[in-house]
Design an enzyme around this catalytic site. Structure first.
Site: not given
Length: 583
Positions: A298, A301, A333, A364
């Site tokens: 993601d 991040e 994520d 996550e």
């Protein structure tokens, strides 16, 4: 103005054809582009000559007897508002047949376009005995693809539009209706009537061209309704059709239809759902060796916050030789996709986009300080709820310890540790604890290599979450990952946080705001009462206050099937049935 004169003023003729209103004299034409004093003087001379020959009251918008049809280059009545008008329509206007009002032609999608395929597919669905009367998006795209010359999922090179773009036009024209979430598509009465005519013409004109189809349809209409399969008389509709109708078909992407032997070789029983999927036309799958496993990160991040710490993650992944891509993920994520290997096409700058299927693992990532903040502001429960609902079966919580910094957090460390344990034991997530960013990158690297080996000999079938639900497959029961995977586009679209929500979803969010009411408890209540209205109706049918307070107490939730209990039942009752402010 004769043909030779028209060739001298092509830009003026083009500008005049685009003007939507009638012009009474050459002076009014001066507002148009490429109309100067010279051309307006010529127009005035020809107009005066026309009045001398036909009388001062002669209409300048009706075609004289023997004149060429509209749209021809030798048409000398250039003051007509548009080349789209026909002689019959203009004469009716001057004859007072409908008070000068223009007849709007019926919209009919072009043959073998996206809209055409959708209408025919939904019509055929309604003709099946016991039909449910609607179709889901993925189901509709699959069944309609063979009726359309353009892909419903992949746009042509240099364009962002697919054949599915025409669905919005069908909805605007009140031919199609979209309801529920996931979306259900069904025909309106007008759409059903049009689709029935299209189906009848399709049977008799399978090898005919568009003009033959058009003439067949016009016979079935009243004289004042003109059906035009090339598009509507509205500019925007014609432009939309031009964007979404057939061009070149998608190239260099191999479409593989999975047969029973392919599925059987991947370990799926012959009578399984995957076999049913493989029998569908255009069922797509990725065979071993035709795809690669890639980690998706993601973009959050890698940007914002502690820039140095987030860039360290990217550098560690690059140092470890991980094949990864940074993109926007609407939930989670990190996740992994199986991306189709596509060879570049000669003469094209970029290689065609390969299909992407999402593996059943999603991560996550939480630092201890972030975990503390998410518990305080309520994001913690919401994120776990969304991870459960995203359709991927292996959610992972990656927790980074803060070391000595944990003692400075606003919540006690015991509270944070309890939240982590609950995530694993109660919510069923796999929890992985690491010390810092470097260990997080190492874990993601190991997972990427593990999944690459795990999926290297598997045939991956594209499934729709709408059709198959979120249940596990036979492979999972044997400890193997499922061969049926969602496409990345469907997964990411379905995980949008602020998308249009159903009453059921909003009701679930309301319930989860109550202290002590987890996602499992909310789901158990929704199984009995899917909307606030159904719950309030149940309360009204109770004969006493005590019965109302205990209405939900015996509802069982979770794997252990425990009762909600009287305390929580009373709280929900007070929330929805107390008049005025709560005390």
């Amino acid at each position: 103005m004769d043909c030779g004169r028209m060739l001298e003023y092509p830009e003026a003729i083009n500008s005049l054809n685009k003007y939507p209103l009638p012009l009474k004299n050459a002076k009014e034409a001066k507002i148009l582009q490429n109309f100067g004093d010279g051309i307006c003087k010529i127009l005035d001379e020809k107009l005066q000559r026309y009045y001398r020959e036909n009388g001062a009251d002669a209409s300048i918008h009706a075609l004289p007897k023997g004149a060429p049809p509209p749209g021809r280059s030798d048409n000398n009545i250039i003051l007509a508002p548009s080349k789209k008008k026909n002689a019959a329509g203009d004469q009716r206007k001057d004859g007072g047949g409908d008070g000068g009002r223009k007849k709007k032609r019926e919209y009919v999608p072009q043959r073998r376009s996206g809209g055409y395929a959708v209408l025919l597919t939904l019509y055929k669905e309604t003709q099946v005995p016991g039909s449910k009367g609607y179709m889901f998006k993925m189901e509709l795209q699959t069944e309609a693809q063979h009726l359309c010359d353009k892909s419903f999922t992949v746009p042509d090179l240099g364009s962002k539009y697919t054949a599915w773009s025409s669905v919005s036009t069908l909805i605007q024209k009140n031919l199609l209706i979209k309801t529920h979430n996931p979306a259900r598509y069904s025909l309106t009465e007008g759409g059903l009537a049009l689709a029935e005519r299209l189906a009848s013409v399709e049977q008799t004109n399978t090898d005919g061209d568009r003009e033959e189809v058009r003439s067949e349809l016009e016979v079935t209409e009243e004289d004042d309704n003109v059906v035009d399969l090339t598009g509507s008389d509205e500019g925007e509709e014609e432009e939309e059709e031009n964007r979404i109708h057939p061009t070149e078909r998608r190239a260099a992407i191999t479409q593989v239809s999975c047969n029973v032997d392919d599925v059987r070789s991947s370990g799926k029983p012959q009578n399984s759902q995957a076999t049913t999927t493989s029998r569908k036309p255009n069922a797509e799958c990725l065979l071993p060796g035709t795809y690669e496993i890639m980690l998706c990160v993601d973009f959050i991040e890698t940007t914002g916050g502690s820039h140095h710490r987030k860039q360290e993650l990217v550098k560690e992944l690059q140092r470890n030789g991980v094949n990864f891509d940074i993109r926007k993920l609407n939930v989670g994520d990190f996740l992994w996709v199986a991306r189709e290997k596509v060879a570049p096409v000669a003469g094209q700058l970029r290689a065609p986009v390969g299909r992407e299927l999402v593996l059943d693992y999603i991560v996550e990532r939480k630092r201890m300080d972030d975990l503390c903040g998410s518990i305080i502001d309520g994001r913690f429960r919401e994120q776990k709820f969304r991870l459960k609902r995203c359709g991927l079966r292996k959610p992972i919580y990656l927790v980074e310890e803060c070391g000595s910094a944990a003692s400075h957090l606003s919540l006690p460390e015991t509270t944070l540790q309890q939240a982590i344990v609950n995530t694993q034991v109660v919510d069923g997530f796999f929890v992985k604890r690491v010390q810092d960013v470097r260990e997080s990158a190492a874990y993601l690297t190991i997972m990427t290599r593990f999944l690459t080996k795990l999926y290297q000999n598997r045939t991956l079938i594209c499934r729709s979450r709408e059709l198959e639900g979120d249940g596990g497959s036979d492979e999972e029961e044997r400890g193997l990952p499922s061969c049926s995977l969602m496409s990345f586009a469907e997964f990411n679209h379905g995980a949008v946080k602020n998308k249009c929500q159903t009453v059921r979803e909003v009701f679930a969010r309301q319930l989860m705001q109550i202290s002590g009411l987890s996602g499992d408890k909310a789901a158990a209540i929704l199984e009995h009462y899917s909307t606030p209205h159904s719950l309030l109706t149940a309360y009204e049918q109770c004969t006493s206050e005590a019965e109302k307070e205990k209405l939900l107490s015996s509802i069982r939730y979770g794997k252990l099937k425990r009762n909600l209990g009287p305390a929580l039942s009373r709280t929900v009752y007070q929330l929805y049935c107390t008049q005025g402010a709560l005390t």
